[in-house]
Write a protein that holds these residues in place. Structure first.
Motif, PDB file in Angstrom:
ATOM      1  N   UNK A   9       0.795  -1.328   0.065  1.00  0.00           N
ATOM      2  CA  UNK A   9      -0.070   0.011   0.098  1.00  0.00           C
ATOM      3  C   UNK A   9       0.778   1.219   0.138  1.00  0.00           C
ATOM      4  N   UNK A  10       1.934   1.295   0.597  1.00  0.00           N
ATOM      5  CA  UNK A  10       2.844   2.491   0.627  1.00  0.00           C
ATOM      6  C   UNK A  10       4.409   2.079   0.133  1.00  0.00           C
ATOM      7  N   UNK A  11       4.627   1.572  -0.819  1.00  0.00           N
ATOM      8  CA  UNK A  11       6.069   1.392  -1.452  1.00  0.00           C
ATOM      9  C   UNK A  11       6.957   2.289  -0.927  1.00  0.00           C
ATOM     10  N   UNK A  12       6.455   3.573  -1.229  1.00  0.00           N
ATOM     11  CA  UNK A  12       7.793   4.590  -1.116  1.00  0.00           C
ATOM     12  C   UNK A  12       8.096   4.975   0.577  1.00  0.00           C
ATOM     13  N   UNK A  55      11.436   3.964   3.192  1.00  0.00           N
ATOM     14  CA  UNK A  55      11.877   4.895   4.199  1.00  0.00           C
ATOM     15  C   UNK A  55      11.522   4.617   5.751  1.00  0.00           C
ATOM     16  N   UNK A  56      10.677   3.669   5.733  1.00  0.00           N
ATOM     17  CA  UNK A  56       9.885   3.217   7.115  1.00  0.00           C
ATOM     18  C   UNK A  56       9.480   4.544   7.754  1.00  0.00           C
ATOM     19  N   UNK A  57       8.770   5.237   6.957  1.00  0.00           N
ATOM     20  CA  UNK A  57       8.144   6.534   7.672  1.00  0.00           C
ATOM     21  C   UNK A  57       6.343   6.286   7.506  1.00  0.00           C
ATOM     22  N   UNK A  58       5.840   5.773   8.499  1.00  0.00           N
ATOM     23  CA  UNK A  58       4.319   5.718   8.487  1.00  0.00           C
ATOM     24  C   UNK A  58       3.415   7.088   8.370  1.00  0.00           C
ATOM     25  N   UNK A  59       2.352   7.051   7.175  1.00  0.00           N
ATOM     26  CA  UNK A  59       1.734   8.273   7.341  1.00  0.00           C
ATOM     27  C   UNK A  59       1.012   8.433   8.491  1.00  0.00           C
ATOM     28  N   UNK A  60       1.017   9.440   9.097  1.00  0.00           N
ATOM     29  CA  UNK A  60       0.457   9.767  10.210  1.00  0.00           C
ATOM     30  C   UNK A  60       1.161   9.394  11.674  1.00  0.00           C
ATOM     31  N   UNK A  61       2.443   8.792  11.361  1.00  0.00           N
ATOM     32  CA  UNK A  61       3.303   8.174  12.495  1.00  0.00           C
ATOM     33  C   UNK A  61       4.126   9.010  13.085  1.00  0.00           C
ATOM     34  N   UNK A  62       4.982   8.672  14.063  1.00  0.00           N
ATOM     35  CA  UNK A  62       5.901   9.360  14.599  1.00  0.00           C
ATOM     36  C   UNK A  62       7.198   9.270  13.917  1.00  0.00           C
ATOM     37  N   UNK A  63       7.902  10.501  13.972  1.00  0.00           N
ATOM     38  CA  UNK A  63       9.242  10.489  13.306  1.00  0.00           C
ATOM     39  C   UNK A  63      10.479   9.880  14.295  1.00  0.00           C
ATOM     40  N   UNK A  64      11.326   9.225  13.749  1.00  0.00           N
ATOM     41  CA  UNK A  64      12.444   8.470  14.518  1.00  0.00           C
ATOM     42  C   UNK A  64      12.965   9.624  15.547  1.00  0.00           C
ATOM     43  N   UNK A  65      13.300  10.819  15.173  1.00  0.00           N
ATOM     44  CA  UNK A  65      13.948  11.495  16.146  1.00  0.00           C
ATOM     45  C   UNK A  65      13.025  12.086  17.106  1.00  0.00           C
ATOM     46  N   UNK A  66      11.608  11.985  17.122  1.00  0.00           N
ATOM     47  CA  UNK A  66      10.910  12.350  18.222  1.00  0.00           C
ATOM     48  C   UNK A  66      10.974  11.262  19.239  1.00  0.00           C
ATOM     49  N   UNK A  67      10.495   9.957  18.678  1.00  0.00           N
ATOM     50  CA  UNK A  67      10.829   8.882  19.584  1.00  0.00           C
ATOM     51  C   UNK A  67      12.107   8.662  20.252  1.00  0.00           C
ATOM     52  N   UNK A  68      13.193   9.015  19.704  1.00  0.00           N
ATOM     53  CA  UNK A  68      14.522   8.785  20.423  1.00  0.00           C
ATOM     54  C   UNK A  68      14.423   9.857  21.589  1.00  0.00           C
ATOM     55  N   UNK A  69      13.866  11.133  21.008  1.00  0.00           N
ATOM     56  CA  UNK A  69      14.083  12.227  22.181  1.00  0.00           C
ATOM     57  C   UNK A  69      13.107  11.688  23.514  1.00  0.00           C
TER      58      UNK A  69
END
Length: 211
Positions: A100-103, A107-121
């Motif tokens: 459903x979301x090949x692009x 990048x492993x970036x879910x639509x409406x999901x959290x950015x990795x930098x935000x989770x890490x912080x």
């Protein structure tokens, strides 16, 4: 003496087995996950933890509670230790996401999901808050999730974001151990507690496979 942190990933859930993105969805441990939590608790209790803190999601809380029952400690709850939010991907399998979301999948970036930098912080700051309450020789056990812990550990270690993928994922009910030193945190063990096995997590495909 130096303060230490054991970052413990929760036990297996049905969604882990089905390779579904769990994120903030509150999925319970399955029978195997309960057994994994009990086994991990029997090993970690020997370390004499000072405190236990958990994500507010039941799969992590129940994993931490297994250790609490053996040590007599309570389990504190911190919402900032939740898994990475998966947005539109939560509940979907890897195959469904890729189709459903090949692009975004690449990048492993879910639509409406959290950015990795935000989770890490948020995860690293939560760990720092709880460590600050420990005595100098204290040991904190953090019961959390695969992607959340990997990202939080990478941030605590001061790794630049482009190197975060160098840190592998955590298997269910495996743990990493960090020690606070004069120059910051260092990693003593990573993905310990089991023989090498596939990691099913909400983390990036190359890091593992449902959190």
């Amino acid at each position: 003496m130096r303060r230490r942190v054991v970052c413990l990933r929760h036990g297996q859930t049905r969604w882990n087995v089905e390779q579904r993105f769990q994120g903030h969805s509150d999925i319970p441990l399955d029978v195997a996950g309960v057994a994994q939590a009990a086994r991990a608790a029997s090993l970690l209790a020997a370390l004499g933890p000072t405190a236990i803190v958990s994500s507010d999601l039941q799969r992590a809380y129940d994993t931490g509670s297994a250790l609490a029952r053996l040590t007599g400690l309570g389990v504190q709850v911190d919402k900032d230790l939740r898994e990475r939010g998966g947005g539109a991907w939560e509940g979907l399998t890897r195959a469904e996401i890729a189709a459903g979301w090949p692009t975004e999948y690449a990048a492993w970036e879910a639509p409406g999901g959290e950015a990795v930098a935000d989770v890490a912080e948020r995860v690293s700051e939560a760990i720092r808050r709880w460590v600050a309450q420990l005595p100098d020789d204290g040991l904190l056990v953090v019961a959390s999730h695969g992607a959340a812990l990997r990202l939080g550990i990478a941030r605590l270690l001061g790794l630049p974001e482009e190197l975060w993928s160098a840190l592998g994922g955590l298997a269910n009910c495996s743990w990493s151990v960090l020690e606070e030193g004069r120059r910051g945190w260092r990693l003593l063990e990573h993905n310990a507690g089991t023989l090498p096995e596939p990691v099913i997590s909400d983390d990036r495909p190359e890091a593992g496979n449902g959190g």
